[in-house]
Structures are given as C-alpha cells and as structure tokens.
Design a protein around this motif. Structure first.
Motif, PDB file in Angstrom:
ATOM      1  N   LYS A 236       0.835  -1.202   0.000  1.00  0.00           N
ATOM      2  CA  LYS A 236       0.000   0.000   0.000  1.00  0.00           C
ATOM      3  C   LYS A 236       0.870   1.252   0.000  1.00  0.00           C
ATOM      4  O   LYS A 236       0.596   2.216  -0.735  1.00  0.00           O
ATOM      5  CB  LYS A 236      -0.926  -0.007   1.215  1.00  0.00           C
ATOM      6  CG  LYS A 236      -1.871   1.190   1.280  1.00  0.00           C
ATOM      7  CD  LYS A 236      -2.871   1.053   2.403  1.00  0.00           C
ATOM      8  CE  LYS A 236      -3.778   2.275   2.496  1.00  0.00           C
ATOM      9  NZ  LYS A 236      -4.543   2.510   1.262  1.00  0.00           N
ATOM     10  N   LEU A 237       1.940   1.255   0.799  1.00  0.00           N
ATOM     11  CA  LEU A 237       2.834   2.415   0.837  1.00  0.00           C
ATOM     12  C   LEU A 237       3.572   2.588  -0.487  1.00  0.00           C
ATOM     13  O   LEU A 237       3.786   3.710  -0.953  1.00  0.00           O
ATOM     14  CB  LEU A 237       3.835   2.261   1.987  1.00  0.00           C
ATOM     15  CG  LEU A 237       3.250   2.278   3.404  1.00  0.00           C
ATOM     16  CD1 LEU A 237       4.357   2.074   4.437  1.00  0.00           C
ATOM     17  CD2 LEU A 237       2.506   3.582   3.671  1.00  0.00           C
ATOM     18  N   LEU A 238       3.952   1.486  -1.108  1.00  0.00           N
ATOM     19  CA  LEU A 238       4.654   1.560  -2.397  1.00  0.00           C
ATOM     20  C   LEU A 238       3.752   2.138  -3.477  1.00  0.00           C
ATOM     21  O   LEU A 238       4.208   2.897  -4.340  1.00  0.00           O
ATOM     22  CB  LEU A 238       5.146   0.170  -2.810  1.00  0.00           C
ATOM     23  CG  LEU A 238       6.327  -0.400  -2.024  1.00  0.00           C
ATOM     24  CD1 LEU A 238       6.491  -1.900  -2.304  1.00  0.00           C
ATOM     25  CD2 LEU A 238       7.617   0.338  -2.390  1.00  0.00           C
ATOM     26  N   ARG A 239       2.463   1.786  -3.456  1.00  0.00           N
ATOM     27  CA  ARG A 239       1.525   2.266  -4.466  1.00  0.00           C
ATOM     28  C   ARG A 239       1.079   3.698  -4.218  1.00  0.00           C
ATOM     29  O   ARG A 239       0.953   4.491  -5.136  1.00  0.00           O
ATOM     30  CB  ARG A 239       0.289   1.371  -4.516  1.00  0.00           C
ATOM     31  CG  ARG A 239       0.477   0.014  -5.101  1.00  0.00           C
ATOM     32  CD  ARG A 239      -0.875  -0.577  -5.477  1.00  0.00           C
ATOM     33  NE  ARG A 239      -1.873  -0.350  -4.440  1.00  0.00           N
ATOM     34  CZ  ARG A 239      -2.099  -1.173  -3.429  1.00  0.00           C
ATOM     35  NH1 ARG A 239      -1.379  -2.269  -3.299  1.00  0.00           N
ATOM     36  NH2 ARG A 239      -3.035  -0.906  -2.527  1.00  0.00           N
ATOM     37  N   THR A 241       2.254   6.142  -1.998  1.00  0.00           N
ATOM     38  CA  THR A 241       3.141   7.210  -1.549  1.00  0.00           C
ATOM     39  C   THR A 241       4.417   7.228  -2.392  1.00  0.00           C
ATOM     40  O   THR A 241       4.678   6.298  -3.165  1.00  0.00           O
ATOM     41  CB  THR A 241       3.536   7.029  -0.066  1.00  0.00           C
ATOM     42  OG1 THR A 241       4.529   5.976   0.045  1.00  0.00           O
ATOM     43  CG2 THR A 241       2.337   6.680   0.793  1.00  0.00           C
ATOM     44  N   ASP A 242       5.179   8.288  -2.217  1.00  0.00           N
ATOM     45  CA  ASP A 242       6.490   8.406  -2.862  1.00  0.00           C
ATOM     46  C   ASP A 242       7.618   8.199  -1.869  1.00  0.00           C
ATOM     47  O   ASP A 242       8.765   8.570  -2.127  1.00  0.00           O
ATOM     48  CB  ASP A 242       6.636   9.791  -3.514  1.00  0.00           C
ATOM     49  CG  ASP A 242       5.684   9.967  -4.683  1.00  0.00           C
ATOM     50  OD1 ASP A 242       5.539   9.013  -5.472  1.00  0.00           O
ATOM     51  OD2 ASP A 242       5.065  11.047  -4.801  1.00  0.00           O
ATOM     52  N   ARG A 243       7.322   7.611  -0.736  1.00  0.00           N
ATOM     53  CA  ARG A 243       8.338   7.385   0.274  1.00  0.00           C
ATOM     54  C   ARG A 243       9.430   6.462  -0.246  1.00  0.00           C
ATOM     55  O   ARG A 243       9.177   5.554  -1.057  1.00  0.00           O
ATOM     56  CB  ARG A 243       7.708   6.792   1.535  1.00  0.00           C
ATOM     57  CG  ARG A 243       6.744   7.752   2.211  1.00  0.00           C
ATOM     58  CD  ARG A 243       5.883   7.086   3.263  1.00  0.00           C
ATOM     59  NE  ARG A 243       6.661   6.669   4.422  1.00  0.00           N
ATOM     60  CZ  ARG A 243       6.104   6.196   5.543  1.00  0.00           C
ATOM     61  NH1 ARG A 243       4.769   6.110   5.619  1.00  0.00           N
ATOM     62  NH2 ARG A 243       6.840   5.838   6.558  1.00  0.00           N
ATOM     63  N   ALA A 244      10.633   6.672   0.222  1.00  0.00           N
ATOM     64  CA  ALA A 244      11.756   5.830  -0.178  1.00  0.00           C
ATOM     65  C   ALA A 244      11.482   4.386   0.236  1.00  0.00           C
ATOM     66  O   ALA A 244      10.895   4.120   1.283  1.00  0.00           O
ATOM     67  CB  ALA A 244      13.041   6.327   0.475  1.00  0.00           C
ATOM     68  N   ILE A 245      11.926   3.436  -0.602  1.00  0.00           N
ATOM     69  CA  ILE A 245      11.649   2.029  -0.322  1.00  0.00           C
ATOM     70  C   ILE A 245      12.292   1.585   0.983  1.00  0.00           C
ATOM     71  O   ILE A 245      11.711   0.797   1.740  1.00  0.00           O
ATOM     72  CB  ILE A 245      12.104   1.154  -1.506  1.00  0.00           C
ATOM     73  CG1 ILE A 245      11.274   1.485  -2.754  1.00  0.00           C
ATOM     74  CG2 ILE A 245      11.954  -0.330  -1.177  1.00  0.00           C
ATOM     75  CD1 ILE A 245      11.654   0.694  -3.990  1.00  0.00           C
ATOM     76  N   LEU A 246      13.481   2.086   1.277  1.00  0.00           N
ATOM     77  CA  LEU A 246      14.126   1.733   2.539  1.00  0.00           C
ATOM     78  C   LEU A 246      13.300   2.228   3.723  1.00  0.00           C
ATOM     79  O   LEU A 246      13.159   1.532   4.741  1.00  0.00           O
ATOM     80  CB  LEU A 246      15.541   2.309   2.597  1.00  0.00           C
ATOM     81  CG  LEU A 246      16.394   1.885   3.808  1.00  0.00           C
ATOM     82  CD1 LEU A 246      16.570   0.374   3.829  1.00  0.00           C
ATOM     83  CD2 LEU A 246      17.752   2.575   3.775  1.00  0.00           C
ATOM     84  N   ASP A 247      12.730   3.411   3.601  1.00  0.00           N
ATOM     85  CA  ASP A 247      11.867   3.954   4.645  1.00  0.00           C
ATOM     86  C   ASP A 247      10.630   3.079   4.823  1.00  0.00           C
ATOM     87  O   ASP A 247      10.183   2.811   5.944  1.00  0.00           O
ATOM     88  CB  ASP A 247      11.472   5.391   4.284  1.00  0.00           C
ATOM     89  CG  ASP A 247      10.606   6.042   5.344  1.00  0.00           C
ATOM     90  OD1 ASP A 247      10.957   5.933   6.535  1.00  0.00           O
ATOM     91  OD2 ASP A 247       9.588   6.657   4.987  1.00  0.00           O
ATOM     92  N   HIS A 279       2.622  -1.082 -10.181  1.00  0.00           N
ATOM     93  CA  HIS A 279       1.366  -0.731  -9.540  1.00  0.00           C
ATOM     94  C   HIS A 279       1.233   0.720  -9.132  1.00  0.00           C
ATOM     95  O   HIS A 279       0.199   1.098  -8.573  1.00  0.00           O
ATOM     96  CB  HIS A 279       1.156  -1.605  -8.297  1.00  0.00           C
ATOM     97  CG  HIS A 279       1.015  -3.055  -8.596  1.00  0.00           C
ATOM     98  ND1 HIS A 279       2.107  -3.896  -8.758  1.00  0.00           N
ATOM     99  CD2 HIS A 279      -0.080  -3.810  -8.790  1.00  0.00           C
ATOM    100  CE1 HIS A 279       1.674  -5.123  -9.014  1.00  0.00           C
ATOM    101  NE2 HIS A 279       0.351  -5.099  -9.038  1.00  0.00           N
ATOM    102  N   LYS A 280       2.236   1.515  -9.375  1.00  0.00           N
ATOM    103  CA  LYS A 280       2.174   2.898  -8.944  1.00  0.00           C
ATOM    104  C   LYS A 280       0.993   3.596  -9.601  1.00  0.00           C
ATOM    105  O   LYS A 280       0.786   3.517 -10.804  1.00  0.00           O
ATOM    106  CB  LYS A 280       3.470   3.640  -9.319  1.00  0.00           C
ATOM    107  CG  LYS A 280       3.551   5.088  -8.840  1.00  0.00           C
ATOM    108  CD  LYS A 280       3.628   5.184  -7.329  1.00  0.00           C
ATOM    109  CE  LYS A 280       3.803   6.631  -6.910  1.00  0.00           C
ATOM    110  NZ  LYS A 280       3.657   6.796  -5.464  1.00  0.00           N
ATOM    111  N   LYS A 281       0.166   4.292  -8.808  1.00  0.00           N
ATOM    112  CA  LYS A 281      -0.996   4.984  -9.359  1.00  0.00           C
ATOM    113  C   LYS A 281      -0.533   6.155 -10.204  1.00  0.00           C
ATOM    114  O   LYS A 281       0.392   6.872  -9.814  1.00  0.00           O
ATOM    115  CB  LYS A 281      -1.895   5.482  -8.205  1.00  0.00           C
ATOM    116  CG  LYS A 281      -2.590   4.345  -7.469  1.00  0.00           C
ATOM    117  CD  LYS A 281      -3.510   4.900  -6.395  1.00  0.00           C
ATOM    118  CE  LYS A 281      -4.202   3.754  -5.668  1.00  0.00           C
ATOM    119  NZ  LYS A 281      -5.074   4.249  -4.581  1.00  0.00           N
TER     120      LYS A 281
END
Length: 281
Positions: A236-239, A241-247, A279-281
């Motif tokens: 859900k966060l990956l799709r 938000t633009d937060r860094a993957i490590l975060d 899956h990025k919106k």
C-alpha cells in the motif's frame, strides 16, 4: 464476539438475499455461512481475510465465495465507512434438475468447486458490478435472470483469480472468539515485533498448542500470517506514496533491508521496486 456461523435472512417473497451492508452492519468479524456469496465493495478499503488468503480490498472489488469459506473484510480505519452489496444464495436453490441442464453446465461446475474463493478482474469485474447494482433493486424473474447471468459470465470468463482453496472448518463459538482475538491483536501490533510466546499468551495456550490451533483454522502458520500483513502494508505504501523504499521497509515492521526484500519476493515474486513500477498509481 459474533459466532462463526452467520444466519442469512431471506425475505419470504425471495429465493435468495441481496442487500447493502453498511457500517456498522458491514463489520462482521471472522465468519462463514452455508450460502455462496457474491460481493461488491461499494465504499471503504482494508484487508480481506478469506480462507488462507490475506490481501487488500477497495471500492469496486468483486469477489465470489463458496459456501462455508470463512472470511472477514476488515476496514482500514475504524472511523471510515464500509459498505458492500452482498448476494447470498444456497447452491441448491435453483433445483438439481435445473443445474443438470447442459446449458447450465458451466455454472454447475463453478458451484461444485468447494472451499473456493475468487476475485474478479478487468472487464468482468466492471460488468458484474453493474449487474449486482441492478439486482439489488430488481424484483420477480429479473432477480433470477440477473443472478443467472452473473454466474454464467463468471463461469465462462478467464478474468478471475482463485485466491483461496482452503478447507472449511467447524468451530465452536468459543474457538471463534479466540480466532477473532488473535486477528484483532495482530492487526493492532503487526508493525511491531510479535513473539509466539506473546501471541500464545493471549489465548492461554502453550506455543505448540497455539501453532496447531492457528494452522488448523487459518491454514497457514502464524509467522506467515504476520509476514503477509506486513508485506500488504508495504504494498500500500509503495503504491500510494512516494516514500523511499528503505523507509517503507522500516515502517512495515522490518529492521533489515535484506530480510524485507527476501520476504517481499517470497510473497509476491517481485522486488519492492518492481512492484512499485507495476502498480504505482
């Protein structure tokens, strides 16, 4: 706590049930029923627990569940509204002779797939959603015809995925209360470390007894259950938000990038970056 077996009410002038369940009636915890269920999510999002499947649900999703498949559509936020149009019907309400007709063979085959839950995809999902909305207000033979068309289209389409084939279980009310307590505690704490000793303690079981109990009812180990909750949160966060993957790794209950990346690929057969690109919106 609600009992595991849910009684479906059908009006006297109808042969099957179709109605909207909206907060608070939408919040039915881990349960099952004899009837098959065709469900269209009309409001809200959260986590679907269906047999041994754990995944996100959102507005517009359509599922078909065989009778006796335990499930729980758990909302993302308590303050949000959850709503769905739900059709419940017994497999034999059509009559055995009707289901034996050659023209109905695809539907009969679909209904014979015991313990199965499927999610509809693509154009099929949109088409069935439209018919479900029409069916809710339909009367007389229109109801039968719309349900028949829904089941025929589902049975003939490849735009679907099987999400569970877990065997059904028969539980006492007391056992179901324990399952609900486990799931509720897990949703509240899955982003933090949870030991087997900790989760077993809330059930008053030893760790081996707890592991057997959970595996028998949820059809997977507790550690796999927690892993899928965490990976679902990360997705859900990956799709969204633009937060860094490590975060995202550290905000999904993991304290090691290597472990997060490994577990992510085990669950989804993709790396986190590949998932985000797809899956990025």
């Amino acid at each position: 706590m609600k009992t595991l077996i849910q009684k479906i009410y059908v009006e006297e002038h109808h042969s099957f049930a179709c109605r909207t369940y909206r907060t608070p009636d939408f919040e039915t915890a881990w349960h099952k029923h004899l009837e098959c269920e065709l469900i269209l999510i009309t409001e809200g999002n959260g986590t679907a627990l269906i047999g041994d499947y754990i995944g996100e649900y959102k507005e517009g999703d359509v599922y078909f569940l065989q009778g006796e498949v335990p499930h729980w559509f758990r909302k993302q936020e308590k303050q949000t509204i959850g709503s769905a149009i739900v059709i419940h019907f017994l497999t034999d309400f059509w009559g055995d002779r009707f289901l034996s007709l050659p023209e109905i063979k695809p539907i009969a085959k679909l209904l014979a797939q015991n313990n199965t839950g499927i999610q509809l995809e693509g154009d099929l999902s949109h088409e069935i959603a439209t018919m479900i909305r029409r069916l809710e207000s339909a009367e007389g033979m229109d109801r039968i015809q719309l349900l028949l068309n829904c089941m025929l289209k589902i049975s003939l389409s490849a735009e679907q995925k099987v999400i569970t084939m877990a065997c059904s279980t028969t539980n006492s009310s007391a056992e179901n209360s324990v399952i609900e307590a486990i799931i509720d505690y897990s949703f509240k704490h899955f982003l933090n470390p949870i030991s087997l000793n900790e989760i077993a303690a809330i059930t008053n079981m030893s760790v081996p007894a707890f592991c057997r109990f959970f595996k028998r009812n949820i059809k997977k180990s507790y550690l796999d259950f927690i892993k899928e909750l965490r990976i679902g949160h990360a997705c859900k966060l990956l799709r969204d938000t633009d937060r860094a993957i490590l975060d995202i790794c550290y905000n999904s209950g993991y304290n090691s990038w290597a472990n997060f990346s490994k577990q992510f690929k085990v669950v989804l057969n993709l790396t986190p970056s590949q998932y985000r690109r797809q899956h990025k919106k």
